[in-house]
Scaffold this motif. Structure first.
Motif, PDB file in Angstrom:
ATOM      1  N   LEU B   6      -2.205   6.284 -34.746  1.00 64.07           N
ATOM      2  CA  LEU B   6      -3.266   6.046 -33.775  1.00 64.07           C
ATOM      3  C   LEU B   6      -4.452   5.381 -34.453  1.00 64.07           C
ATOM      4  O   LEU B   6      -4.889   5.821 -35.517  1.00 64.07           O
ATOM      5  CB  LEU B   6      -3.706   7.380 -33.156  1.00 64.07           C
ATOM      6  CG  LEU B   6      -4.966   7.371 -32.285  1.00 64.07           C
ATOM      7  CD1 LEU B   6      -4.718   6.613 -30.998  1.00 64.07           C
ATOM      8  CD2 LEU B   6      -5.409   8.789 -31.970  1.00 64.07           C
ATOM      9  N   LEU B  51      -7.209   8.516 -24.460  1.00 64.65           N
ATOM     10  CA  LEU B  51      -6.023   8.148 -25.236  1.00 64.65           C
ATOM     11  C   LEU B  51      -4.749   8.311 -24.408  1.00 64.65           C
ATOM     12  O   LEU B  51      -3.750   7.652 -24.658  1.00 64.65           O
ATOM     13  CB  LEU B  51      -5.929   9.015 -26.508  1.00 64.65           C
ATOM     14  CG  LEU B  51      -7.084   8.862 -27.492  1.00 64.65           C
ATOM     15  CD1 LEU B  51      -6.893   9.759 -28.702  1.00 64.65           C
ATOM     16  CD2 LEU B  51      -7.214   7.407 -27.924  1.00 64.65           C
ATOM     17  N   GLY B  53      -4.641   7.883 -21.040  1.00 66.63           N
ATOM     18  CA  GLY B  53      -4.625   7.039 -19.841  1.00 66.63           C
ATOM     19  C   GLY B  53      -5.170   7.663 -18.568  1.00 66.63           C
ATOM     20  O   GLY B  53      -5.075   7.058 -17.509  1.00 66.63           O
ATOM     21  N   GLU B  61     -11.494   0.220 -27.846  1.00 65.79           N
ATOM     22  CA  GLU B  61     -10.050   0.084 -27.674  1.00 65.79           C
ATOM     23  C   GLU B  61      -9.321   1.035 -28.607  1.00 65.79           C
ATOM     24  O   GLU B  61      -9.908   1.602 -29.534  1.00 65.79           O
ATOM     25  CB  GLU B  61      -9.639  -1.355 -27.961  1.00 65.79           C
ATOM     26  CG  GLU B  61     -10.097  -1.855 -29.316  1.00 65.79           C
ATOM     27  CD  GLU B  61      -9.765  -3.325 -29.506  1.00 65.79           C
ATOM     28  OE1 GLU B  61      -9.299  -3.701 -30.593  1.00 65.79           O
ATOM     29  OE2 GLU B  61      -9.994  -4.089 -28.533  1.00 65.79           O
ATOM     30  N   SER B  63      -5.032   1.874 -30.174  1.00 60.05           N
ATOM     31  CA  SER B  63      -3.635   1.472 -30.165  1.00 60.05           C
ATOM     32  C   SER B  63      -2.772   2.605 -30.679  1.00 60.05           C
ATOM     33  O   SER B  63      -3.163   3.357 -31.570  1.00 60.05           O
ATOM     34  CB  SER B  63      -3.437   0.222 -31.022  1.00 60.05           C
ATOM     35  OG  SER B  63      -3.752   0.525 -32.358  1.00 60.05           O
ATOM     36  N   TRP B  64      -1.620   2.767 -30.053  1.00 56.38           N
ATOM     37  CA  TRP B  64      -0.631   3.744 -30.496  1.00 56.38           C
ATOM     38  C   TRP B  64       0.442   2.988 -31.258  1.00 56.38           C
ATOM     39  O   TRP B  64       0.982   2.019 -30.751  1.00 56.38           O
ATOM     40  CB  TRP B  64       0.011   4.457 -29.298  1.00 56.38           C
ATOM     41  CG  TRP B  64      -0.860   5.477 -28.632  1.00 56.38           C
ATOM     42  CD1 TRP B  64      -1.495   5.356 -27.429  1.00 56.38           C
ATOM     43  CD2 TRP B  64      -1.183   6.793 -29.119  1.00 56.38           C
ATOM     44  NE1 TRP B  64      -2.196   6.506 -27.149  1.00 56.38           N
ATOM     45  CE2 TRP B  64      -2.008   7.400 -28.166  1.00 56.38           C
ATOM     46  CE3 TRP B  64      -0.835   7.498 -30.283  1.00 56.38           C
ATOM     47  CZ2 TRP B  64      -2.509   8.700 -28.320  1.00 56.38           C
ATOM     48  CZ3 TRP B  64      -1.325   8.785 -30.434  1.00 56.38           C
ATOM     49  CH2 TRP B  64      -2.150   9.368 -29.460  1.00 56.38           C
ATOM     50  N   PRO B  69      -1.976   0.315 -25.670  1.00 56.45           N
ATOM     51  CA  PRO B  69      -1.431   1.447 -24.924  1.00 56.45           C
ATOM     52  C   PRO B  69      -0.854   1.053 -23.563  1.00 56.45           C
ATOM     53  O   PRO B  69      -1.469   0.295 -22.827  1.00 56.45           O
ATOM     54  CB  PRO B  69      -2.656   2.343 -24.723  1.00 56.45           C
ATOM     55  CG  PRO B  69      -3.812   1.421 -24.801  1.00 56.45           C
ATOM     56  CD  PRO B  69      -3.441   0.321 -25.737  1.00 56.45           C
ATOM     57  N   THR B  70       0.324   1.540 -23.249  1.00 54.52           N
ATOM     58  CA  THR B  70       0.912   1.379 -21.916  1.00 54.52           C
ATOM     59  C   THR B  70       1.504   2.718 -21.532  1.00 54.52           C
ATOM     60  O   THR B  70       1.591   3.618 -22.346  1.00 54.52           O
ATOM     61  CB  THR B  70       2.069   0.358 -21.916  1.00 54.52           C
ATOM     62  OG1 THR B  70       3.090   0.856 -22.774  1.00 54.52           O
ATOM     63  CG2 THR B  70       1.617  -1.006 -22.367  1.00 54.52           C
ATOM     64  N   HIS B  71       1.942   2.816 -20.260  1.00 55.42           N
ATOM     65  CA  HIS B  71       2.533   4.096 -19.860  1.00 55.42           C
ATOM     66  C   HIS B  71       3.877   4.318 -20.542  1.00 55.42           C
ATOM     67  O   HIS B  71       4.324   5.444 -20.681  1.00 55.42           O
ATOM     68  CB  HIS B  71       2.633   4.206 -18.341  1.00 55.42           C
ATOM     69  CG  HIS B  71       3.540   3.212 -17.700  1.00 55.42           C
ATOM     70  ND1 HIS B  71       3.166   1.917 -17.465  1.00 55.42           N
ATOM     71  CD2 HIS B  71       4.800   3.334 -17.260  1.00 55.42           C
ATOM     72  CE1 HIS B  71       4.163   1.289 -16.889  1.00 55.42           C
ATOM     73  NE2 HIS B  71       5.176   2.117 -16.752  1.00 55.42           N
ATOM     74  N   ILE B  73       4.460   3.836 -23.688  1.00 55.62           N
ATOM     75  CA  ILE B  73       4.171   4.501 -24.955  1.00 55.62           C
ATOM     76  C   ILE B  73       3.852   5.970 -24.711  1.00 55.62           C
ATOM     77  O   ILE B  73       4.255   6.833 -25.488  1.00 55.62           O
ATOM     78  CB  ILE B  73       3.017   3.764 -25.682  1.00 55.62           C
ATOM     79  CG1 ILE B  73       3.583   2.480 -26.280  1.00 55.62           C
ATOM     80  CG2 ILE B  73       2.393   4.639 -26.757  1.00 55.62           C
ATOM     81  CD1 ILE B  73       2.640   1.689 -27.114  1.00 55.62           C
ATOM     82  N   ARG B  74       3.161   6.269 -23.600  1.00 53.99           N
ATOM     83  CA  ARG B  74       2.833   7.661 -23.306  1.00 53.99           C
ATOM     84  C   ARG B  74       4.079   8.532 -23.161  1.00 53.99           C
ATOM     85  O   ARG B  74       4.046   9.722 -23.424  1.00 53.99           O
ATOM     86  CB  ARG B  74       2.002   7.752 -22.012  1.00 53.99           C
ATOM     87  CG  ARG B  74       0.596   7.226 -22.169  1.00 53.99           C
ATOM     88  CD  ARG B  74      -0.340   7.842 -21.142  1.00 53.99           C
ATOM     89  NE  ARG B  74      -0.016   7.507 -19.766  1.00 53.99           N
ATOM     90  CZ  ARG B  74      -0.419   6.401 -19.150  1.00 53.99           C
ATOM     91  NH1 ARG B  74      -1.139   5.522 -19.792  1.00 53.99           N
ATOM     92  NH2 ARG B  74      -0.098   6.181 -17.895  1.00 53.99           N
TER      93      ARG B  74
END
Lengths: 267, 300
Positions: B6, B51, B53, B61, B63-64, B69-71, B73-74
C-alpha cells in the motif's frame, strides 16, 4: 450481470418479509384481476336495478382482445405493494449498513445499483408473467368465441405494463437511495401522486401542455382507463408512443439520479 | 525492492469545515503487521474507509500493490471496518455465501474459515442470535474468505471480554505467521505492541509518527534506584550520564543521557560506596511513547 442479480436475490430469498410481501402482492393481484366477472355477478345480485337493466354477460370485460387493457389497467393499482418491498430492500442496506460492507467486500457502487435494478426488472417481469397467465386463462374461459387472430392483437399493453412497473420501481429505488429510511420513503412514495396532483392543478390554467410530462402522470398514461368504453365513450385503446417516450425518459432520469447519489455519497 | 502493498500520498478528507484526514503519506510493505494508532476520532476509520472505497477522498491518492484502486482489487483484500456488518436475518453460513458471491470466490473456503474462527457449530443460526465475540469472529472469517494477501482490521477486539481479546489476538498472530500483511487500527496500545511490527500514530487527522515497533524503547533510558543513603540524590546527580533525577514514591528515577546504561550507574554508585537495594531499567512501553508523541504534538 446474472452474477449481480444472484447477489441481490441471495439477500432477499432468505428474508421472510420478502416472501410475505411478494406473496400478498401476487395473491391480491391474481385474485382481483381474475374475479372481475364474479364481482359483476355479485353487483347484479346485490342491486336489483343494476341486474335488471344490464345483462352482465354482455359486458366484454374478459373478451379477447379487450381483456388486455382491462386487466392490465387494474393491475397498475397493485404496484405500490411491490414498491414497498423495493423500499424495504434498499433501506435495509442503509439501516444494517450492509451497503458499506458490500462495497468493502469488492462490489463497485455501479454494480450495487445494477443488482438492485436487475431485481426491479425481475419483479416487473414476474408481474408480467403472472398477468399473462391470468389473461390467457380468464380470456379463454369468458370469451364467447375464440378468434385466434384477435387473441394477441392488444398484447402491446404488456410492454406498456412492463415499462409502467419498471419505471415506478425505479422511482421507488431512487427515493429509497435518497431518503434511506423506510418509513419516510414509504410516506413520500404514497404522497407522490397527491403532491403531483396539487402541482398539476396549479399549472393547469397556465401551461396545461406540461402536464403529460409529469413523472407519475407519465407512468399512469401508459395504460389508460378503459372502462368508459362500455358506456359508449371514446377511450384511448392503444399505447401512445409519446407516453412511452416520456416514461422511458423518466426511467433513465430516475436511475441516473440513483447512480449520481450513490457515486457521490460517503457510505 | 518489492512493490509495497500500500502506498498513500497526500490523502485528505474534509467533512464540510472539519478536516478528518490531512495529507497522510504512508507505505505498508509485504508481511508487515502495521498498527494504526490514535485516539478516538483521530481519522483512523476515515482513512481505512477511503482505502476501501466507501469514503470518497477530498484529495490525494493511494495505490494497492502498485496499481490504482478498483473494486477488483478490493476483492483481494479482507477488511472489517469499525464493527462487524452482516444481514441479521441470514445465518453465518448464508452471510459468508453472500460475501463469497460478491468476492467471486469458491464456497469451499467457507467451511475452512468458519473452522479457523471456531464458528462451525453455530453456522446455521441467524447472525442476530450471535454474541458480540461471535460477530467479531464471523467478521474475521469473512475477511479471510478469499485467502487475501492483505487483511484490514479496525478495532477487532472492541467490546470483547479478556478471553475474546486473547482469542482474536491468537488468530491475528496465526494469520500474520502465514506471511499475510495486516493493517490493524486500534486505540489499544498494548494490543498493537503485542502483535505489530510497524506502527503509525494519527492525531486529529495528521500523521504524527510512523516507524517500526522495535524502535520503541530505544533512545534514553530511565533507571529506578533505591538505596538507603542520605545523599543519594546528590550522588546520582554527580554521575556524568545523569540527565535528570526525580523522586517517584520509593524510587529515584534517573533519566540517562544517550549512550549511558544502568550498569555504568551501578558501578559509579558502588565506587562511591553506595550499595543499591533496587536497580531496574524501565522498559519504555508503546503507551508511554504514544503519550509522549501526542504530548509533543500538542505543544506545537
Amino acid at each position: 450481470m446474472l452474477h449481480l442479480l444472484k447477489i441481490d436475490l441471495k439477500k432477499l430469498t432468505s428474508y421472510r418479509t420478502f416472501w410475505v410481501v411478494c406473496g400478498l402482492y401476487f395473491i391480491t393481484l391474481g385474485f382481483t384481476t381474475a374475479s372481475g366477472m364474479e364481482f359483476l355477478k355479485w353487483l347484479a345480485n346485490k342491486s336489483v336495478e343494476f341486474g335488471a337493466t344490464i345483462n352482465i354477460n354482455r359486458i366484454p370485460l374478459y373478451h379477447f382482445p379487450d381483456i388486455w387493457q382491462n386487466v392490465i389497467f387494474v393491475s397498475g393499482f397493485f404496484k405500490l405493494i411491490l414498491a414497498f418491498m423495493v423500499v424495504i430492500s434498499v433501506t435495509n442496506e442503509f439501516t444494517y449498513r450492509t451497503i458499506r460492507q458490500n462495497i468493502i467486500d469488492g462490489m463497485s457502487r455501479t454494480e450495487f445499483l445494477l443488482s438492485k435494478m436487475l431485481t426491479n426488472v425481475l419483479l416487473s417481469l414476474l408481474s408480467c408473467a403472472m398477468l399473462l397467465i391470468i389473461i390467457l386463462i380468464t380470456g379463454f374461459i369468458y370469451s364467447p368465441e375464440i378468434i385466434w387472430s384477435e387473441i394477441f392483437t392488444d398484447a402491446g399493453f404488456m410492454f406498456a405494463y412492463f415499462l409502467e412497473m419498471f419505471s415506478f420501481l425505479s422511482y421507488t429505488l431512487m427515493l429509497g437511495l435518497l431518503i434511506q429510511r423506510s418509513g419516510l420513503t414509504i410516506v413520500v412514495l404514497c404522497l407522490s401522486h397527491m403532491l403531483e396532483a396539487i402541482i398539476k392543478a396549479n399549472i393547469d390554467d397556465v401551461t396545461p401542455g406540461l402536464i403529460p410530462f409529469f413523472p407519475m402522470e407519465s407512468i399512469t398514461n401508459l395504460v389508460e382507463m378503459p372502462f368508459a368504453r362500455y358506456a359508449f365513450q371514446e377511450i384511448q385503446d392503444y399505447v401512445s408512443l409519446t407516453s412511452v417516450a416520456i416514461a422511458l425518459g423518466w426511467l433513465v432520469i430516475f436511475n441516473y439520479i440513483s447512480y449520481l447519489k450513490l457515486k457521490k455519497s460517503d457510505l | 525492492m518489492a512493490t509495497p502493498v500500500l502506498t498513500v500520498k497526500g490523502l485528505t478528507k474534509n467533512f464540510g469545515k472539519l478536516c478528518a484526514v490531512n495529507q497522510i503519506n504512508l507505505q505498508v510493505n509485504q508481511g508487515e503487521v502495521f498498527g494504526m494508532l490514535g485516539p478516538n476520532g483521530s481519522g483512523k476509520t476515515t482513512t481505512l474507509g477511503m482505502l476501501m472505497g466507501v469514503v470518497n477522498p477530498t484529495a490525494g491518492e493511494f495505490s494497492w500493490f502498485g496499481q490504482p484502486p478498483t473494486h477488483h482489487i478490493r476483492k483481494k483484500i479482507g477488511a472489517v471496518l469499525e464493527h462487524p456488518i452482516f444481514y441479521p436475518y441470514l445465518s453465518g453460513q448464508k452471510n459468508l455465501e453472500l460475501n463469497a458471491t460478491i468476492k467471486q470466490t469458491d464456497f469451499n473456503n467457507i467451511a475452512k474459515v468458519l473452522d479457523i474462527v471456531e464458528l462451525t457449530a453455530r453456522r446455521n443460526d441467524a447472525y442476530k442470535t450471535y454474541s458480540l465475540g461471535m460477530k467479531q469472529r464471523l467478521a474475521i472469517a469473512s475477511a479471510l474468505l478469499n485467502d487475501p494477501t492483505v487483511l484490514i482490521l479496525d478495532e477487532p477486539t472492541n467490546g470483547l471480554d479478556p478471553m475474546g481479546i486473547a482469542e482474536i489476538r491468537t488468530i491475528i498472530k496465526r494469520i500474520a505467521a502465514d506471511g499475510k500483511t495486516i493493517i490493524l487500527a486500534s486505540h489499544l496500545l498494548d494490543e498493537v505492541q503485542k502483535v505489530c511490527t510497524h506502527f503509525a500514530i494519527l492525531r486529529k487527522g495528521n500523521l504524527v509518527h510512523s516507524g517500526p515497533v522495535d524502535d520503541v524503547g530505544k533512545g534514553e533510558e530511565i533507571v529506578e534506584v533505591i538505596a538507603f543513603h542520605d545523599d543519594l540524590p546528590a550522588h546520582l546527580n554527580q554521575f556524568q550520564g545523569t540527565k535528570e533525577v526525580k523522586k517517584d514514591g520509593q524510587f529515584y528515577l534517573v533519566k540517562m543521557n544517550n549512550g549511558f546504561h544502568s550498569a555504568e550507574l551501578n558501578r559509579f554508585l558502588f565506587e562511591k560506596g553506595i550499595v543499591v537495594s533496587h536497580l531496574a531499567t524501565q522498559k519504555k512501553s508503546l503507551e508511554k511513547q504514544f503519550l509522549e508523541i501526542l504530548a509533543e504534538n500538542n505543544t506545537h
